[in-house]
Design a protein around this motif. Structure first.
Motif: not given
Length: 319
Positions: A118-127
């Motif tokens: 839902y944000d930049t960090h988690t989007r990268i984390e969840h690919n």
């Protein structure tokens, strides 16, 4: 509120109304009630007009809206006692795929879905919801678990497609997707699926080869993204609008083709405008699909699933 490109006129009206109310809040002598109400009515009318007949490309934009409820939102709101299970017991944990044991309306189930973040960090984390081979192998492991203990499986699909990276291909991406699709078709327990956003390519089919498939009204489901299709056919990703039109990827088209069973109505303006109502509607449809499969034995469930996919397209072709 994040506004899409085609919603810019709406943004101007709604922002103007908010500005008037903000000014009135700081100055008690200002009376903006009538002006703000008039703007609200104008915004509501425009919203209805915009969403009355969305083009396939605009539906793609709505399906990708960053404020739409994601898999984690549905799991947290609809399922209790959720116990996440991680890893494929072979290579690694894939955070693009979340799944585990849970209760749905007090019924034990296995829930599996793709999480975009839902944000930049988690989007990268969840690919960005793009699973690698280990994500599909984790899904296979969870479906095996459900089959062993006779637990219904609920899948929530929201992915632009499987991750196309070099490492994923080296670890057998296509084989992992095929195994997950095969497992969907083999298990002798009820399997229901909801396309909550993007249903992209084999990455979606690997979760959605179910007895019953539902789609949110403004979600999309296709073999490839419109941009990818345009790049292949016309060597120009900017022709994504034409590609979206030709691909018949909307819930309405897919219902006619018998690819899906149900369309879940979204609130006016899309799921992002009323997340709670959308989640409740999805929960109601999941229960309805599970109820429809009650009493069917293992052989009947597998036969029902097989027949569903053999009949895809026949309804639309006959029409």
């Amino acid at each position: 509120m994040h506004y899409l490109e085609f919603e810019k006129p709406l943004a101007e009206i709604e922002n103007k109304a908010e500005e008037l109310r903000a000014m009135a809040a700081t100055n008690s002598e200002m009376d903006v009630k009538q002006e703000a109400s008039a703007l609200d009515r104008k915004a509501e009318t425009l919203l209805k007009d915009l969403y009355a007949n969305l083009t396939p490309w605009r539906k793609c934009q709505v399906a990708r809206h960053p404020d739409r409820p994601h898999c984690r939102d549905y799991v947290e709101a609809l399922f209790t006692e959720f116990t996440p299970l991680a890893g494929d017991r072979n290579f690694a944990e894939d955070l693009a795929v979340m799944g585990g044991l849970a209760r749905f309306n007090d019924q034990p189930v296995v829930v599996i879905g793709q999480e975009k973040g839902y944000d930049t960090h988690t989007r990268i984390e969840h690919n960005f919801g793009m699973a690698r081979p280990e994500g599909y192998r984790k899904a296979v492991r969870l479906m095996d678990l459900a089959d062993r203990f006779n637990l219904p499986v609920v899948t929530l699909v929201d992915t632009p497609g499987a991750y196309p990276g070099k490492g994923a291909e080296e670890r057998g991406q296509s084989e992992a997707i095929a195994r997950s699709t095969q497992k969907c078709l083999e298990i002798g327990v009820p399997l229901v699926s909801v396309i909550i956003g993007e249903g992209g390519s084999g990455g979606a089919v690997a979760f959605a080869s179910a007895n019953r498939v539902a789609m949110l009204e403004h979600s999309v489901y296709s073999v490839i993204t419109p941009e990818g299709c345009a790049s292949i056919l016309w060597k120009d990703a900017e022709k994504m609008r034409e590609a979206a039109e030709a691909m018949r990827l909307t819930a309405q088209d897919l219902k006619k083709l018998n690819v899906i069973d149900t369309i879940i109505k979204e609130p006016l303006g899309g799921a992002q405008r009323d997340r709670k109502a959308t989640i409740q509607a999805v929960g109601k449809e999941i229960q309805s699909m599970l109820d429809a499969l009650k009493g069917m034995d293992r052989k009947a469930l597998v036969k029902d699933r097989r027949q569903k996919f053999l009949s895809i397209g026949s309804k639309g072709l006959a029409a």
